[in-house]
Design an enzyme around this catalytic site. Structure first.
Site, PDB file in Angstrom:
ATOM      1  N   CYS A 137      -6.635  10.398  17.572  1.00  0.00           N
ATOM      2  CA  CYS A 137      -7.805  10.525  16.705  1.00  0.00           C
ATOM      3  C   CYS A 137      -8.840   9.525  17.192  1.00  0.00           C
ATOM      4  O   CYS A 137      -8.495   8.362  17.456  1.00  0.00           O
ATOM      5  CB  CYS A 137      -7.404  10.221  15.258  1.00  0.00           C
ATOM      6  SG  CYS A 137      -8.793  10.292  14.110  1.00  0.00           S
TER       7      CYS A 137
ATOM      8  N   HIS B  23      -6.432  19.099  11.791  1.00  0.00           N
ATOM      9  CA  HIS B  23      -6.699  17.660  11.911  1.00  0.00           C
ATOM     10  C   HIS B  23      -8.122  17.356  11.433  1.00  0.00           C
ATOM     11  O   HIS B  23      -8.342  16.427  10.637  1.00  0.00           O
ATOM     12  CB  HIS B  23      -6.500  17.214  13.369  1.00  0.00           C
ATOM     13  CG  HIS B  23      -6.824  15.764  13.604  1.00  0.00           C
ATOM     14  ND1 HIS B  23      -5.859  14.834  13.917  1.00  0.00           N
ATOM     15  CD2 HIS B  23      -8.009  15.083  13.560  1.00  0.00           C
ATOM     16  CE1 HIS B  23      -6.437  13.645  14.038  1.00  0.00           C
ATOM     17  NE2 HIS B  23      -7.741  13.770  13.849  1.00  0.00           N
ATOM     18  N   GLU B  24      -9.103  18.134  11.905  1.00  0.00           N
ATOM     19  CA  GLU B  24     -10.502  17.884  11.521  1.00  0.00           C
ATOM     20  C   GLU B  24     -10.723  18.177  10.042  1.00  0.00           C
ATOM     21  O   GLU B  24     -11.477  17.480   9.363  1.00  0.00           O
ATOM     22  CB  GLU B  24     -11.462  18.715  12.390  1.00  0.00           C
ATOM     23  CG  GLU B  24     -11.390  18.416  13.881  1.00  0.00           C
ATOM     24  CD  GLU B  24     -11.406  16.919  14.203  1.00  0.00           C
ATOM     25  OE1 GLU B  24     -12.134  16.171  13.536  1.00  0.00           O
ATOM     26  OE2 GLU B  24     -10.669  16.506  15.116  1.00  0.00           O
TER      27      GLU B  24
ATOM     28  N   HIS C 180      -9.982  15.373   7.846  1.00  0.00           N
ATOM     29  CA  HIS C 180     -11.040  14.351   7.776  1.00  0.00           C
ATOM     30  C   HIS C 180     -12.024  14.629   6.637  1.00  0.00           C
ATOM     31  O   HIS C 180     -12.453  13.698   5.954  1.00  0.00           O
ATOM     32  CB  HIS C 180     -11.823  14.277   9.091  1.00  0.00           C
ATOM     33  CG  HIS C 180     -11.165  13.427  10.139  1.00  0.00           C
ATOM     34  ND1 HIS C 180     -10.909  12.087   9.951  1.00  0.00           N
ATOM     35  CD2 HIS C 180     -10.736  13.717  11.389  1.00  0.00           C
ATOM     36  CE1 HIS C 180     -10.334  11.594  11.045  1.00  0.00           C
ATOM     37  NE2 HIS C 180     -10.212  12.556  11.932  1.00  0.00           N
TER      38      HIS C 180
HETATM   39 ZN   LIG Z   1      -9.306  12.434  13.777  1.00  0.00          ZN
END
Ligand SMILES: [Zn+2]
Length: 193
Positions: free
Chosen positions: A98, A140-141, A144
Site C-alpha cells: 500500500c 483494496h482501494e 480506503h
Molecule cells: Zn492502499
C-alpha cells in the site's frame, strides 16, 4: 502534478469518504493528478483519502500485472461514488502493499469476485463484475474510501509483530522514494508556524 501521499497514522485514512457530484471543483485535474501520482510511485491503485481528500474516488492501473493476467493490460480506470454490491467466490490470500505503508507487505484474505456500481469521469453509471487481480486491487482501494486499511485485516499477532514499523511510519522514520505526509511532520510544521 504529483501529489504527496498520506502515510499510515493520519486520521483521514480511518474515515469513511463521502460521495461527490459532477460539479466537484477541479475533478478532471484531480483524476489526472491521481493517475500521475500513482504511476510515479509505482502503485497499481490510489484512493482519494491517500491524497488527503475524504471523497469516494479511486484510480486503478493494473498494467503491471499484465504478465499474470492479460486482462490487466491497460486496465486504467477511475471509480467515482463506487459501491461494492456483491462479493462472491472463494477467499484468496495474497500479499498486498500500500502506498500509505511503504516497505510493508502483508497477506490479506479477500473474496475472488466482486460486483461494483460506480460513475466514470463523465459521471456515466456502470455496474460491472470483476475477478482475479483486478477484483483484488478494487477491493483494496474500496477499503480506503470506507476508512479501512491492510492492518485492519491482520490478526492481532501480525499487528503486534508490525508494531515497531508502524510506529516508525507514523513518525516519518522511513525511506520512501515518493513525497509523503507523515503525522509527525505535520505536527512539526504546525509548531513552526
Ligand atoms: Zn492502499
Amino acid at each position: 502534478m504529483i501529489l504527496p501521499i498520506v502515510s499510515y497514522g493520519n486520521a483521514i485514512l480511518k474515515s469513511r469518504a463521502r460521495d461527490i457530484t459532477a460539479d466537484y471543483p477541479g475533478l478532471q485535474a484531480l483524476i489526472s493528478d491521481m493517475f500521475e501520482t500513482m504511476q510515479s510511485a509505482s502503485g497499481v491503485g490510489l484512493a482519494a483519502p491517500q491524497v488527503n481528500l475524504g471523497i469516494r474516488l479511486f484510480v486503478v492501473d493494473a498494467t503491471p500485472f499484465a504478465d499474470e493476467d492479460p486482462r490487466a493490460k491497460n486496465f486504467q480506470k477511475v471509480f467515482i461514488n463506487p459501491r461494492i454490491t456483491e462479493r462472491s467466490g472463494e477467499d484468496v490470500l495474497y500479499e498486498e502493499g500500500c502506498l500509505s505503508f511503504p516497505g510493508i507487505r502483508e497477506e490479506v484474505s479477500r473474496k475472488s469476485s466482486i460486483r461494483i456500481t460506480y460513475q466514470d469521469a463523465q459521471f456515466q453509471s456502470h455496474d460491472e463484475v470483476y475477478d482475479g487481480i483486478i477484483a483484488r486491487i478494487i477491493q483494496h482501494e474500496y477499503d480506503h474510501i470506507e476508512g479501512l486499511l491492510i492492518v485492519d485485516h491482520l490478526s492481532s499477532l501480525r499487528k503486534m509483530l508490525l508494531k515497531r514499523r508502524l510506529k516508525e511510519l507514523t513518525l516519518g522514520q522511513v525511506k520512501v522514494a515518493y513525497r509523503m505526509i507523515f503525522p509527525g511532520q505535520r505536527r512539526q510544521a504546525a509548531t513552526a508556524n
